[in-house]
Design an enzyme around this catalytic site. Structure first.
Site, short mmCIF file in Angstrom:
data_model
loop_
_atom_site.label_atom_id
_atom_site.label_comp_id
_atom_site.label_asym_id
_atom_site.label_seq_id
_atom_site.Cartn_x
_atom_site.Cartn_y
_atom_site.Cartn_z
N ASP A 131 -5.22 -15.28 -30.33
CA ASP A 131 -5.71 -14.77 -31.60
C ASP A 131 -6.90 -15.48 -32.09
OD1 ASP A 131 -4.05 -12.76 -31.62
OD2 ASP A 131 -2.53 -13.75 -32.57
N ASP A 173 -5.27 -6.19 -31.47
CA ASP A 173 -4.63 -5.78 -32.67
C ASP A 173 -5.22 -4.97 -33.63
OD1 ASP A 173 -2.67 -7.62 -31.78
OD2 ASP A 173 -3.54 -9.34 -32.85
#
Length: 207
Positions: free
Chosen positions: A144, A178
């Site tokens: 991420d 995401d």
């Protein structure tokens, strides 16, 4: 020239997966874990890894989660095939394509990253290290990097438990995959609730 819906669905899937993986590989090989770059007061590139689902949520065993993702993505791909076959509206197909592409993007991390990269803790990770990766198949961590602390303030002192503590909106750190999943789901819920209910029926009809 009018392109068929399968073309647009495929294009969305390929572009999202490519963007997701190119950025993840760049972050993984150029940042040490927890290293960050300030782009603006409200936007950072902040490298973290997580074992769980989107936005760092951890709900189940890593291997089981990876297998679950593969099964769920296979079901999504079949559902997408049925939507195209039934000539559903293109925006709806694009939303499902975004969700599918995002799922696949994170699956790639889970399946392969533990084997093809070494650890990022205190060092820059290398691709296909001679000593092997930091884990095994299905045990990779999801990369991420997007951090948007849009508002930094403190809870009022009168708020129970949290009074005086720092409050950050928006605090989750996420990736392209995401974001694709979130956008796809949000658009479906806002504009295609009826189509979504109708679309779910086709899987039972076809089976």
């Amino acid at each position: 020239m009018k392109f068929p819906k399968v073309f647009w669905a495929s294009l969305v899937v390929v572009l999202v997966i490519l963007a997701d993986q190119i950025l993840k590989i760049w972050i993984k090989t150029n940042f040490m874990l927890y290293e960050n770059i300030k782009i603006a007061d409200w936007f950072y590139l902040y490298f973290i890894e997580n074992n769980g689902m989107g936005y760092g949520i951890e709900l189940m065993d890593k291997t089981f989660l990876s297998i679950f993702r593969i099964i769920a993505s296979t079901g999504l791909l079949y559902y997408l095939y049925l939507l195209i076959r039934r000539d559903y509206p293109l925006p709806y197909i694009v939303c499902i394509s975004l969700i599918f592409a995002g799922a696949v993007g994170n699956i790639i991390d889970s399946i392969f990253y533990g084997v093809v990269f070494d650890s990022s803790y205190g060092q820059l990770a290398s691709f296909m290290p001679a000593g092997g990766g930091y884990s095994t198949w299905l045990q990779g961590k999801v990369v991420d990097m997007f951090y948007f602390p849009l508002i930094r303030t403190s809870w009022p002192s009168w708020v129970p438990s949290w009074g005086g503590d720092e409050f950050i909106f928006f605090s989750p750190i996420f990736n392209v995959a995401d974001a694709a999943i979130s956008v796809g789901i949000a658009v479906l819920l806002l504009f295609y609730r009826n189509t979504l209910s109708k679309g779910m029926e086709i899987t039972s009809i076809e089976s």
